[in-house]
Design a protein around this motif. Structure first.
Motif, mmCIF file in Angstrom:
data_model
loop_
_atom_site.group_PDB
_atom_site.id
_atom_site.type_symbol
_atom_site.label_atom_id
_atom_site.label_comp_id
_atom_site.label_asym_id
_atom_site.label_seq_id
_atom_site.Cartn_x
_atom_site.Cartn_y
_atom_site.Cartn_z
ATOM 1 N N MET A 1 0.821 -1.195 0.000
ATOM 2 C CA MET A 1 0.000 0.000 0.000
ATOM 3 C C MET A 1 0.861 1.253 0.000
ATOM 4 N N THR B 1 0.275 5.903 4.172
ATOM 5 C CA THR B 1 -1.065 6.151 4.713
ATOM 6 C C THR B 1 -1.131 7.372 5.613
ATOM 7 N N GLU C 1 -7.436 6.759 -1.351
ATOM 8 C CA GLU C 1 -8.156 5.567 -1.784
ATOM 9 C C GLU C 1 -8.427 4.677 -0.577
ATOM 10 N N THR D 1 -7.317 -0.227 -2.426
ATOM 11 C CA THR D 1 -6.136 -0.079 -3.276
ATOM 12 C C THR D 1 -6.587 0.425 -4.639
ATOM 13 N N ALA D 2 -5.677 1.019 -5.368
ATOM 14 C CA ALA D 2 -6.016 1.580 -6.678
ATOM 15 C C ALA D 2 -6.643 0.507 -7.571
ATOM 16 N N GLU E 1 -3.135 4.927 -0.149
ATOM 17 C CA GLU E 1 -4.118 3.853 -0.161
ATOM 18 C C GLU E 1 -4.456 3.445 1.269
#
Length: 501
Positions: free
Chosen positions: A14, A17, A55, A58-59, A194
């Motif tokens: 990821m 964050t 997001e 996840t993308a 993400e």
């Protein structure tokens, strides 16, 4: 249940964050890392804006990674629906926007070395009853300026009673596109976080404050001058978009079939929907078959429809072996046109993009072009057909009334019906809501694990229903979805179901 596009991808770590406080501000925060959000972010970053993409998962985990990925201006019977509710001039604007988006996407893929296959697109009648709908799409497409033509026959193994053909359309695997967009975003000093779920957005001085929970449980505030909600359905209730959209779930399967797969992208004009295309892989071409759609949370047996669709594929491609199965969620607007622009009239700080009705590859990019143009002060002529607030939407008032009466019915039904199932216990891979109205519980058993959660959707209090194809809870009001343990899968809810006490 993983899509062909998301399967077998390299291990993904990821993106950061927001642990670093210095990373929690931007000129523009884009919520959602699908095709709409990432194209918007790249366009803004190219223009020198400081852009942060948030997001929740996840993308590509939402609609973009679970699409059939047809890049087509012939979109089933969508143009006929638009012409039936709007002027030909509006239909032409919609077609022009999709054409611009298609060209942008093809050019981007060419510049970045992303594989795209050029194929003809067909909207066809699978029975005599579907001919009139296909003919209506032909007339609507011609009036909107599309170079469509009628064909009586096609070299396909399934029933074909004539249809519309639009030559030289495109298809692809959408995930390399997202990978390249993320890389370009970074090249322009944009950022992606993400596992960062936006739960609320509030005004703070002259800007906005986004209240975010990360996948590690950290609660942080992110500040921005502007915000774009590219989340399928807006996660904020202001603007009432949840009441102007109907959420639909649809399913797709990939098959390895003997011999060659007929080229072209096909979708039926009549029900049940049959959507097909080929997909090149390292091990040879696969056949993709989609359909079995239903309003979210309102089908009593989605798995039966999925099995019927799989049976249809095996009948027409003898020897077909299924390799992948997945599903996606899309939102049908009451007026047949997408909503792109301010969340409320005159409130430009928060922009939305929704209502693509299963055609997000072109509509998502068109929305990004509109949003970037609005934010950068460079509006686009054809953008009126995509307006989030427009007199065009008056054509959908009757549809809106009917849709919201149905929502009200399902709200009442959800609270009353489970009382007849007190003590019900689900079997394997099943879920059931039971108990009296003052003590409802949602029980599920998946892979031998029994879980119990509250069935009350945290969005507007609907009672969730079990989807036996996806093995998930779905709210029949506005389409929020939850894993068996209550984890939120997609909104408009912004948190999961409460664990049972």
């Amino acid at each position: 249940m993983t899509s062909l596009w998301l399967a077998d991808r390299p291990h993904h770590l990821m993106a950061p964050t927001l642990a670093d406080e210095s990373s929690r501000s931007a000129d523009v925060v884009v919520v959602g890392a699908g095709i709409t959000g990432l194209v918007t972010a790249v366009l803004l970053a190219r223009a020198g804006k400081d852009v942060l993409v948030l997001e929740a998962r996840t993308a590509g985990a939402g609609a973009t990674g679970n699409t059939t990925a047809k890049i087509s201006l012939l979109q089933g019977t969508r143009m006929a629906d638009i012409v039936a509710k709007h002027s030909v001039a509006v239909a032409r604007q919609y077609a022009e926007g999709n054409r611009a988006a298609q060209q942008w996407l093809i050019d981007y893929c060419a510049a970045r070395g992303i594989g795209v296959q050029r194929e003809d697109a067909y909207t066809y009648a699978q029975s005599p009853d579907g001919v009139a709908r296909a003919e209506a799409e032909l007339a609507a497409g011609q009036s909107a300026g599309l170079e469509v033509e009628w064909v009586d026959d096609a070299d396909v193994p399934f029933p074909f009673h004539g249809g519309v053909r639009l030559a030289d359309q495109a298809q692809f695997d959408p995930m390399p596109l997202l990978d390249n967009l993320i890389a370009e975003l970074s090249e322009h000093d944009g950022r992606l976080a993400e596992g960062a779920r936006v739960q609320r957005v509030s005004h703070c001085g002259t800007g906005l404050k986004l209240h975010v929970q990360t996948h590690t449980g950290l609660q942080v505030d992110v500040h921005a001058a502007r915000c774009v909600l590219a989340t399928g359905i807006p996660i904020l209730d202001r603007g009432g978009f949840f009441a102007r959209l109907t959420p639909h779930r649809s399913y797709c399967m990939a098959f390895r079939v003997p011999g060659n797969i007929t080229p072209g992208m096909y979708i039926s004009a009549d029900s049940p929907t049959r959507s097909t295309r080929s997909a090149p892989t390292a091990a040879g071409d696969l056949l993709l078959v989609g359909g079995a759609g239903h309003p979210v949370g309102r089908s009593s047996d989605p798995d039966a429809a999925v099995q019927e669709l799989a049976g249809w594929a095996r009948v027409h491609w003898p020897g077909a072996v299924q390799t992948h199965f997945w599903s996606a969620q899309d939102y049908t607007p009451i007026g047949a046109l997408p909503y792109v622009g301010p969340i409320l009239p005159g409130h430009d700080k928060i922009q939305v993009a929704t209502g693509f009705d299963k055609w997000g590859m072109t509509n998502g990019v068109a929305a990004a072009l509109v949003l970037a143009g609005r934010i950068l002060g460079d509006p686009i002529d054809w953008a009126d057909a995509f307006a989030s607030w427009s007199p065009h939407d008056l054509s959908g008032l009757a549809t809106a009334v009917q849709a919201n009466l149905t929502v009200g019915f399902n709200l009442a039904k959800g609270w009353v019906t489970p009382a007849t199932r007190i003590g019900a216990v689900p079997g394997e891979d099943c879920g059931v809501v039971s108990g009296p109205p003052w003590r409802l519980a949602a029980h599920s058993v998946v892979d031998g694990v029994h879980r119990t959660v509250s069935p009350v959707c945290p969005h507007l209090g609907g009672i969730v229903a079990w989807n036996d194809a996806d093995k998930a809870w779905e709210c029949p009001l506005h389409g929020s979805r939850f894993a068996p343990d209550g984890t939120l899968l997609e909104g408009p809810a912004t948190r999961g179901l409460t664990p049972a006490g």
